[in-house]
Design an enzyme around this catalytic site. Structure first.
Site: not given
Ligand code: LLP
Length: 442
Positions: A300-301, A337, A341, A369-370, A398
């Site tokens: 994803g990211r 984020r 985090y 307001c935080e 994200y």
């Molecule tokens: N596959 C599964 C089963 C997942 O749970 C996730 C992400 C991905 C793939 C994709 O991961 P990536 O390649 O994007 O790292 N909100 C957080 C990140 C949460 C990720 C959740 N799962 C942030 O802003 O860092």
């Protein structure tokens, strides 16, 4: 690999020009200011207002192709299922669909959005610990490519449903390999204490059971150890454990035809060293290369994170010795984020005049307001007067997806930049829509 800088140590912050130089989508023009793929971000902010998300389609395409060729270069038969949760804009989904990607979805909503954007059901993988009966029915009726089952309880529920609908679900068991991905605690998913996946020790027996259940066709294994992973060692460890399990299952006469390696590849928010898709491909090849399995991944990211910025305007600069607060019109309700985090995002001025002013330390905050509504502390930035624009970098993943309307703040607009042209892909939310679904009690 060089040592990583400690988190949030301002003395190790890259400068604004270092941040821009390391991002191919960004360039500074001495007249027009900060450009995204040739488009002045000031022009977007003027026309669309702020806060606004801007995404580079060129960057997303280039990164998808780089990832796909890293796999092809090692002759890996690996399918890319884009993790929809990172950025579920239909423009993004359609772009990856056009590149031939499938989708990794985690809800019925994501499944329907992916289908609507043109991703064939056969290329959809459904992950998640809490798929409801309603969502599993949807997955079965759409006949999606694969359901990643995360518990014995879910397997039993899926078997009943599939059997009653006269369907056969292609199932991969998501295995928890008990590996620490070395990332933020809140986004580590592969340790035994995390809620995700089937305990490693139980996986072989459950796979054997799955092969006997009505409505279930076990096709392989899946794992996902976390997100924003900046080292390859945890991948190596997790993949080795999964490969061992594939061998053990086959010794017991069970068929295993696919392994889903998950996502998680990190990006260099602070220009820190980060692993490449080639490095990840090498780990996949080393673990699974001789096993004759079809591979898949769920990034994803890595595909979208660096392709987006959040444009914001300075509301005012508050002198509060010893602090100086640059207060933006974007807040934690847009980009959560940093609050959630302690994530570090580059912040750079948009105008040419601001960019050349000598930097001074400031805290960059939102209007919410935080006290947690803080994008950066002790950040070296030009003085920035009210109405000055900044771009918060690497906000393509994200970002918009995690926004809320907290403090009755409407969702920001989203803009698509593609080859020197741009267009709005989501209008700023109209304020009335914040309460239009509410009813006063009788
Ligand atoms: N596959 C599964 C089963 C997942 O749970 C996730 C992400 C991905 C793939 C994709 O991961 P990536 O390649 O994007 O790292 N909100 C957080 C990140 C949460 C990720 C959740 N799962 C942030 O802003 O860092």
């Amino acid at each position: 690999m060089a040592a990583l800088p400690p988190p949030n140590d301002p003395s190790t912050d890259p400068s604004c020009s270092d941040l821009i130089a390391a991002r191919s989508l960004l360039r500074f023009d001495p007249m027009a200011g900060l450009l995204m793929d040739g488009v002045p971000l000031a022009a977007i902010a003027d026309a669309a207002g702020t806060p606004t998300w801007a995404y580079s389609a060129v960057t997303m395409r280039a990164r998808y192709r780089a990832l796909a060729s890293a796999m092809a270069d090692l002759n890996l038969d690996a399918r890319v299922h884009y993790a929809v949760k990172a950025n579920d804009s239909r423009a993004v989904l359609a772009l990856f669909s056009g590149e031939g990607a499938g989708a990794d979805v985690v809800s019925g909503g994501e499944l329907l959005k992916a289908r609507q954007a043109g991703i064939p059901a056969s290329r959809i993988v459904y992950s998640g610990v809490g798929k409801t009966e309603h969502e599993l029915r949807l997955a079965l009726s759409e006949d999606i490519g694969q359901i990643n089952v995360e518990s014995a309880e879910e397997l039993a529920m899926l078997s009943c449903l599939a059997d009653s609908l006269g369907r056969r679900a292609r199932v991969a068991l998501r295995v928890n390999p008990d590996v620490d991905a070395g990332t933020n605690d809140k986004i580590a998913t592969g340790r035994a204490e995390d809620k995700f996946g089937i305990p490693y020790a139980d996986a072989a027996a459950l796979y054997a059971l799955a092969a006997t259940l009505p409505g279930i066709e076990p096709i392989g294994l899946a794992t996902h150890i976390g997100s924003q992973i900046l080292a390859l060692a945890p991948y190596r460890e997790a993949f080795a454990r999964i490969a061992e399990l594939v061998a053990a299952l086959r010794e017991n006469g069970l068929r295993v035809s696919t392994v889903d390696c998950g996502g998680g590849l990190g990006i260099p928010y602070r220009n820190e060293p980060a692993p490449s898709p080639a490095g990840l491909a090498a780990c996949m090849k080393a673990a699974f290369g001789r096993l004759d399995v079809r591979l898949a991944m769920e990034p994803g990211r890595w595909l979208v994170g660096s392709a987006g910025v959040l444009l914001a305007s300075v509301v005012l600069v508050k002198q509060s010795p010893p602090e100086r607060f640059i207060v933006l019109d974007a807040g934690m309700n847009e980009l959560v984020r940093p609050a959630m985090y302690d994530a570090w995002h580059g912040i750079v001025p948009v105008s040419a005049a601001d960019a050349i002013a000598p930097p001074v330390p400031a805290s960059v905050v939102g209007p919410v307001c935080e006290s947690g509504d803080t994008f950066a502390r002790s950040r070296l930035l030009p003085p920035l007067a009210p109405k000055a624009r900044v771009a918060i970098l690497d906000a393509g993943a994200y970002g918009a997806v995690m926004s809320s309307t907290y403090n009755a703040r409407p969702l920001a607009a989203e803009v698509w930049v593609d080859n020197e042209r741009w267009s709005v892909i989501r209008d700023r939310q109209a304020i009335e829509t914040l309460w239009e679904r509410e009813r006063l009690p009788a």
